[in-house]
Write a protein that holds these residues in place. Structure first.
Motif, mmCIF file in Angstrom:
data_model
loop_
_atom_site.group_PDB
_atom_site.id
_atom_site.type_symbol
_atom_site.label_atom_id
_atom_site.label_comp_id
_atom_site.label_asym_id
_atom_site.label_seq_id
_atom_site.Cartn_x
_atom_site.Cartn_y
_atom_site.Cartn_z
ATOM 1 N N LEU A 183 53.886 -38.936 -0.116
ATOM 2 C CA LEU A 183 52.687 -39.149 0.547
ATOM 3 C C LEU A 183 53.230 -39.446 2.128
ATOM 4 C CD1 LEU A 183 50.423 -41.572 -1.701
ATOM 5 C CD2 LEU A 183 50.335 -38.973 -1.430
ATOM 6 N N VAL A 184 52.634 -38.805 3.191
ATOM 7 C CA VAL A 184 53.043 -38.903 4.405
ATOM 8 C C VAL A 184 51.748 -39.083 5.228
ATOM 9 C CG1 VAL A 184 54.246 -37.966 6.307
ATOM 10 C CG2 VAL A 184 55.022 -37.629 3.991
ATOM 11 N N GLN A 185 51.648 -40.409 5.957
ATOM 12 C CA GLN A 185 50.607 -40.536 6.623
ATOM 13 C C GLN A 185 50.628 -40.186 8.021
ATOM 14 O OE1 GLN A 185 50.206 -44.662 4.073
ATOM 15 N NE2 GLN A 185 48.879 -44.521 6.120
ATOM 16 N N CYS B 266 46.677 -38.246 5.233
ATOM 17 C CA CYS B 266 47.846 -38.402 4.144
ATOM 18 C C CYS B 266 47.939 -37.355 3.355
ATOM 19 C CB CYS B 266 47.218 -39.475 3.177
ATOM 20 S SG CYS B 266 48.416 -39.789 1.711
ATOM 21 N N GLY C 220 52.119 -44.114 0.661
ATOM 22 C CA GLY C 220 52.449 -43.773 1.755
ATOM 23 C C GLY C 220 53.253 -44.862 2.480
ATOM 24 N N GLN C 221 53.799 -44.336 3.995
ATOM 25 C CA GLN C 221 54.687 -45.273 4.499
ATOM 26 C C GLN C 221 53.665 -46.262 5.261
ATOM 27 O OE1 GLN C 221 53.594 -42.403 5.555
ATOM 28 N NE2 GLN C 221 53.617 -42.208 7.860
#
Length: 120
Positions: free
Chosen positions: A4-6, A22, A111-112
């Motif tokens: 997951l990349v926000q 996301c 996510g981050q």
């Protein structure tokens, strides 16, 4: 695994709007739902909203109901959190998460995180 990349977030004045994204990748066939959580300094992480990937069914925390909207774009494998009428108390780190549990028993992938700051 699911990644997951926000993106999104930032600073805004009270009453303003922001949108968080996301983007999911990996073994998405195993994902049942995605959610957004937030954590303010010195406070516990709290649930904000969730969406069931297949049906689009949503659930919101009372504190954001009517102001925030969670949505998903299946073609882009992306979940969004549109935040309107932001308040200073919405200031927090926001995290998206994915679960494989049909009962939302736990979120295995995160996510981050992204910071949202609302000034009065």
């Amino acid at each position: 695994q699911v990644q997951l990349v926000q993106s999104g977030g930032g600073s805004v004045q009270a009453g303003g709007s922001l949108r968080l994204s996301c983007a999911a990748s990996g073994r998405l066939f195993s994902v049942y739902g995605l959610g957004w959580f937030r954590q303010a300094p010195g406070k516990e992480r709290e649930f904000v909203a969730r969406i069931t990937w297949s049906s689009g069914s949503t659930l919101y925390a009372d504190s954001v109901k009517g102001r925030f909207t969670i949505s998903r774009d299946i073609a882009k494998n992306t979940v969004y959190l549109r935040m309107n009428s932001l308040k200073p108390e919405d200031t927090a780190g926001y995290f998206c998460a994915a679960t494989r549990s049909v009962s939302y028993a736990g979120y295995e992938f995160w996510g981050q995180g992204t910071q949202v700051t609302v000034s009065s």
